[in-house]
Design a protein around this motif. Sequence first.
Motif, PDB file in Angstrom:
ATOM      1  N   ASP A 106     -11.979   2.885   5.351  1.00  0.00           N
ATOM      2  CA  ASP A 106     -10.559   2.641   4.876  1.00  0.00           C
ATOM      3  C   ASP A 106      -9.815   1.469   5.378  1.00  0.00           C
ATOM      4  OD1 ASP A 106     -11.254   4.750   3.199  1.00  0.00           O
ATOM      5  OD2 ASP A 106     -10.218   6.360   4.387  1.00  0.00           O
ATOM      6  N   GLU A 107     -10.405   1.345   6.865  1.00  0.00           N
ATOM      7  CA  GLU A 107      -9.710   0.362   7.546  1.00  0.00           C
ATOM      8  C   GLU A 107      -9.986  -0.969   6.932  1.00  0.00           C
ATOM      9  OE1 GLU A 107     -10.055  -1.390  12.024  1.00  0.00           O
ATOM     10  OE2 GLU A 107     -10.950   0.627  11.556  1.00  0.00           O
ATOM     11  N   LYS A 126      -7.199  -5.678   1.254  1.00  0.00           N
ATOM     12  CA  LYS A 126      -5.829  -6.007   0.496  1.00  0.00           C
ATOM     13  C   LYS A 126      -4.902  -6.801   1.323  1.00  0.00           C
ATOM     14  CE  LYS A 126      -6.436  -1.394  -1.812  1.00  0.00           C
ATOM     15  NZ  LYS A 126      -6.187   0.089  -1.550  1.00  0.00           N
ATOM     16  N   ASN A 127      -4.878  -6.706   2.626  1.00  0.00           N
ATOM     17  CA  ASN A 127      -3.952  -7.615   3.342  1.00  0.00           C
ATOM     18  C   ASN A 127      -4.345  -8.946   3.215  1.00  0.00           C
ATOM     19  OD1 ASN A 127      -2.573  -5.337   4.357  1.00  0.00           O
ATOM     20  ND2 ASN A 127      -3.773  -5.167   6.011  1.00  0.00           N
ATOM     21  N   GLU A 167      -8.359  -1.789   3.630  1.00  0.00           N
ATOM     22  CA  GLU A 167      -6.837  -2.158   3.946  1.00  0.00           C
ATOM     23  C   GLU A 167      -6.867  -3.800   4.551  1.00  0.00           C
ATOM     24  OE1 GLU A 167      -3.194  -1.432   3.404  1.00  0.00           O
ATOM     25  OE2 GLU A 167      -4.597   0.239   3.485  1.00  0.00           O
ATOM     26  N   LYS A 168      -8.025  -4.049   5.153  1.00  0.00           N
ATOM     27  CA  LYS A 168      -8.117  -5.519   5.632  1.00  0.00           C
ATOM     28  C   LYS A 168      -8.194  -6.226   4.261  1.00  0.00           C
ATOM     29  CE  LYS A 168     -10.156  -6.339  10.012  1.00  0.00           C
ATOM     30  NZ  LYS A 168     -11.396  -6.285  10.694  1.00  0.00           N
TER      31      LYS A 168
END
Length: 658
Positions: free
Chosen positions: A288-289, A295-296, A292-293
């Motif tokens: 998930d991390e 998406k950022n 998230e990366k």
Amino acid sequence: METPTQTAEHIESMTEFLVSHYSDQLRDITLSSDPKLHYPLFLEFAELVDDNPHLARLVYSNPEQFLRLFDDSAILAHKIALEHMKKFENKIGIEKRFIHVRINTSGSPLERSSETFPSIGRVRVKHRGILLMLKGTVIRSGAVKMYEGERMFRCRKCKHVFPLFPELESINSIVKPPFCPSQRSKSCEGTNFDPVDDTVTRHDYQEIKIQENTQVLGVGVIPRSILVVLKDDLVDNVKAGDDVVVSGILTSKWSHDLKDVRCDLEPMVIANHVRRTNELKSEIDISDEMIEKFKNFWSHFKDTPLKGRNAILRGICPQVVGLFTVKLAVALTLIGGVQHVDASGTKVRGESHLLLIGDPGTGKSQFLKFAAKLSNRAVITTGLGSTSAGLTVTAVKDGGEWMLEAGALVLADGGLCCIDEFDSMREHDRATIHEAMEQQSISVAKAGLVTTLSTKTIVFGATNPKGQYDPDQSLSVNTALSGPLLSRFDIVLVLLDTKNPEWDKVVSSHILAEVQIEEGRYVDDLTMIWPLPMLQRYIQFVKANFRPVLSKEAEEIISSYYRLQRRSSTHNAARTTVRMLESLIRLAQAHARLMFRNEVTRLDAITAILCIESSMTISAIVDSMGNALHSNFSEEPDQEYAKQETLILEKLRGDDIY
């Protein structure tokens, strides 16, 4: 020989261990509906070592006896779980007759020792009789057969009933004991035994052949292979092309039936557990991390999305300077479009194919090798060393029966097949690829075997032009490839080594500086360049999670460009077929996926057109891309794109098509 008391003690401690550690698996087996199936119970050897080192030592040193005891104790543990569920949960399970303990040695001390984990070429007699692990690639998987397992016999004299097991080594023959094995105070010594009716256990049986991985071989060593026997629940779990780790017992296969013929012993492993390692590669763990990366990263480039795209593309083949067009084509090919199935069941493929035509020294093979690293399943072959049978499927005779062995395209099913030196293939061998590329299947009729095999693979070819490349001639004349084959490639890029002093200066300084991308240097700073593991995960993620749909505007642009090409295609008729329209849709969808979106916008449609334009020798609109070899990364890609978009839309509108 162990006494019955010792055996009972071992079974008791094994049952205790299974009940305390694997109650969930026992519960699932109990609740399963079919009592005739063979059920696996997966046991971690590392846990057994921690819990009961003495028992673990016995299993390792005498697996033949103790794996059988483990199976008996699994049945006992299952009965305990059955009773427990009846008493405390009011759930009625079904009693099972066949449970096999499968020992997973992953992470245990056995995997760290060369004694217990040798390479296939180093298997010797000393490895016989211990729990052995071997790592390799499955090169052949035989047909699933059925054989007679244990059978109960009764002594005629004392009526003692005992089981006999067939010897897999001697083609499953049952050898009767010389005298009655009953362990009574007064020995029976009867020599006549009758089989007991309805006591035969039958097993599924399959032979596979595994070959050691070529990456770990020494200099000039030919890879060795070994036979592996799979039984019951292990059958049909692996297919040709899978990388596996097999744990089992080493024995030898021999035939004692032939008189006056020297008995040849062939080593084989009777498998207890098979673990696929390429599954780990194909299902790369995307945390998930990391999502998230991603998406950022895209929120950072919200206003300049093409700059973000170029940061991803820089990570493709970083040792080759520039070649923006080729890197974009490789990314779009690997990501691919969405497969479309209409109401009648006709499929339109989602995979794209790419062909690089270029002068020597333009980095074609570098791209092939890098694309193979990025893909989760890849096969690399060269044109000269490939026949039609080697690419598709071969019929081989094995033990008196014909069977099929998978070739390169079948092994690459669901992945990538790279064919270097495409032009050196013989004409009839090249024709076998036609069906695999468009219909994504191979129809075979060999030696009485008529079948259709799936080949959902991306074909990535590289070839040299025939002699000096002549821009005035069509592609099929320059490459000596037929029109039908060329029309199946979505993108055909021509890399011409023309003399360009500025480009030569850039390339020479890049090579002399020996720019090495340091490992982990840019891991956090994705805005610069993406490392290989990150790229693998990104491509995997966008392929699995995005199914882009064409917007109305994108549809109109693609349709109008296709009509324009059809009007002006006198020179390159082989490329401007309906397949080109499908290619445009696939490339636009792939670009939307690359841009982390679920909708195909005008930007994606224009980029797909630019890709197709750069693969046309005579451009229908404008040679806006120039030579693909000299296409460098732009400092301001968004502004440059705006110019190209205006140019293309003006041309389409000027012809009253858009």
